[in-house]
Design a protein around this motif. Structure first.
Motif, PDB file in Angstrom:
ATOM      1  N   SER A   7     -29.448  17.477   8.196  1.00 18.63           N
ATOM      2  CA  SER A   7     -29.957  18.582   6.821  1.00 18.63           C
ATOM      3  C   SER A   7     -29.619  19.090   5.645  1.00 18.63           C
ATOM      4  CB  SER A   7     -30.725  19.899   7.628  1.00 18.63           C
ATOM      5  OG  SER A   7     -31.492  20.625   6.974  1.00 18.63           O
ATOM      6  N   HIS A  42     -31.220  17.866   1.526  1.00 18.74           N
ATOM      7  CA  HIS A  42     -31.777  18.392   0.763  1.00 18.74           C
ATOM      8  C   HIS A  42     -31.018  18.633  -0.135  1.00 18.74           C
ATOM      9  CE1 HIS A  42     -34.331  21.594   2.763  1.00 18.74           C
ATOM     10  NE2 HIS A  42     -34.062  21.228   4.497  1.00 18.74           N
ATOM     11  N   LYS A  88     -32.050  15.209  -2.870  1.00 13.10           N
ATOM     12  CA  LYS A  88     -33.409  16.584  -3.327  1.00 13.10           C
ATOM     13  C   LYS A  88     -33.306  16.804  -4.115  1.00 13.10           C
ATOM     14  CE  LYS A  88     -36.712  15.069   0.693  1.00 13.10           C
ATOM     15  NZ  LYS A  88     -37.951  15.803   1.689  1.00 13.10           N
ATOM     16  N   ALA A 116     -31.980  19.668  -4.137  1.00 13.19           N
ATOM     17  CA  ALA A 116     -32.588  21.105  -3.514  1.00 13.19           C
ATOM     18  C   ALA A 116     -31.692  22.332  -3.457  1.00 13.19           C
ATOM     19  CB  ALA A 116     -33.339  21.007  -2.769  1.00 13.19           C
ATOM     20  N   VAL A 117     -30.102  21.697  -3.520  1.00 12.53           N
ATOM     21  CA  VAL A 117     -29.120  23.203  -3.275  1.00 12.53           C
ATOM     22  C   VAL A 117     -28.329  23.462  -4.091  1.00 12.53           C
ATOM     23  CG1 VAL A 117     -26.720  23.107  -1.820  1.00 12.53           C
ATOM     24  CG2 VAL A 117     -28.585  21.145  -0.899  1.00 12.53           C
ATOM     25  N   HIS A 143     -38.197  27.700  -0.760  1.00 14.02           N
ATOM     26  CA  HIS A 143     -38.047  26.152  -1.026  1.00 14.02           C
ATOM     27  C   HIS A 143     -36.227  25.706  -1.369  1.00 14.02           C
ATOM     28  CE1 HIS A 143     -41.858  25.840  -1.697  1.00 14.02           C
ATOM     29  NE2 HIS A 143     -41.692  24.642  -0.371  1.00 14.02           N
ATOM     30  N   ALA A 148     -32.896  25.361   1.611  1.00 16.63           N
ATOM     31  CA  ALA A 148     -32.456  23.940   0.535  1.00 16.63           C
ATOM     32  C   ALA A 148     -30.781  24.314   0.651  1.00 16.63           C
ATOM     33  CB  ALA A 148     -32.474  23.727  -0.350  1.00 16.63           C
ATOM     34  N   SER A 167     -29.711  25.583   4.397  1.00 13.99           N
ATOM     35  CA  SER A 167     -28.920  24.677   5.692  1.00 13.99           C
ATOM     36  C   SER A 167     -26.861  24.083   4.861  1.00 13.99           C
ATOM     37  CB  SER A 167     -29.201  22.727   4.811  1.00 13.99           C
ATOM     38  OG  SER A 167     -29.068  22.013   3.468  1.00 13.99           O
TER      39      SER A 167
END
Length: 284
Positions: free
Chosen positions: A76, A80, A83, A85-86, A184, A188, A191
């Motif tokens: 996961s 993330h 992308k 997103a973290v 979102h 992210a 995770s």
């Protein structure tokens, strides 16, 4: 007999774990979660059926849950992060205090009575149930707290997650969204907490439960090679395949239901689990 364990006990444990994994996969698919909030209560009922004593049942569930979370949390986080997103700044600020909190929680697990694990689960799951059932979100401000606040919140997330058997997503999401982050971004970043919590947490529970096999020689579920300390190896191996297989079934069910109904359903599930554990605490 296999490794000193009667075949009938082993068969009950194996079939039960396969069924529990399947049930967890469906619940995880329906509610969109895969952590200890679902795994721990399912394992708790199964280990009760196969005769695991109350003194070690809850930590065995928590340690096994942390081990099960390891591969899914790594995958996961990688997805993330790929992308973009973290929020790595937040994750870096949390990393050390979270791991320290996990170590403290694992040390507590070695000596804590069963009621401590249930009380932590009731508190965290109860807070999540309240938020889901009422639709209310906590609001602390914008941005994130200063260095002292990040250390304190990271430590608390680590301790509570390691005692509850979760990957930290519920608590991480709660804190980040309370400080104005989008869901979102919160999901992210949280995770990454799963990786920081599950690996040292599982190792800590192996250490914490290492002496228990000798104390409970009649309990197959806690004996090597079926378990290492408070981590059920047979649970780890049998739980993951069936849960992965049935998760899409739950996901299809979820897509047929409105978002608010799913929130209420998961809130009611957590509330039932809280009442179940509360009954155990009060009755004993």
């Amino acid at each position: 007999m296999l490794f000193g364990v009667p075949y009938d006990q082993l068969a009950i444990l194996a079939v039960g774990l396969l069924a529990a994994g399947a049930a967890t996969g469906i619940l995880a698919g329906v509610f969109g979660v895969g952590g200890g909030a679902v795994i721990v209560p399912v394992l708790y009922e199964l280990f009760g059926v196969v005769g695991v004593p109350l003194e070690i049942r809850m930590p065995l569930c928590v340690g096994t849950s942390l081990a099960i979370i390891i591969p899914t949390s790594i995958r996961s986080f990688q997805a993330h992060r790929a992308k973009g997103a973290v929020d790595m700044e937040v994750l870096r600020a949390w990393a050390v205090p979270v791991v320290v909190g996990v170590i403290v929680g694992s040390a507590v697990a070695r000596y804590a009575p069963p009621g401590v694990f249930k009380a932590v689960f009731i508190f965290v799951a109860g807070l999540s149930a309240y938020r889901l059932l009422t639709g209310k979100e906590l609001k602390f401000g914008t941005g994130m707290p200063g260095p002292a606040g990040m250390v304190a919140s990271g430590g608390i997330i680590g301790v509570l997650s390691s005692l509850m058997g979760i990957g930290g997503g519920q608590l991480g999401n709660l804190v980040m969204m309370a400080y104005g982050h989008t869901i979102h971004k919160a999901i992210a970043t949280s995770s990454g907490l799963g990786v920081l919590i599950s690996i040292p947490g599982a190792l800590g529970y192996i250490y914490a439960g290492w002496p228990k096999a000798a104390e409970f020689p009649q309990v197959a579920a806690i004996q090597f090679p079926f378990a290492l300390g408070y981590v059920s190896l047979i649970g780890f191996l049998l739980f993951i395949p069936t849960s992965i297989w049935t998760a899409p079934i739950g996901a299809r069910i979820a897509h047929s239901l409105p978002k608010r109904k799913l929130e209420v359903a998961f809130g009611l599930f957590l509330l039932i689990v809280c009442l179940r554990f509360l009954w155990d605490v009060v009755a004993r």
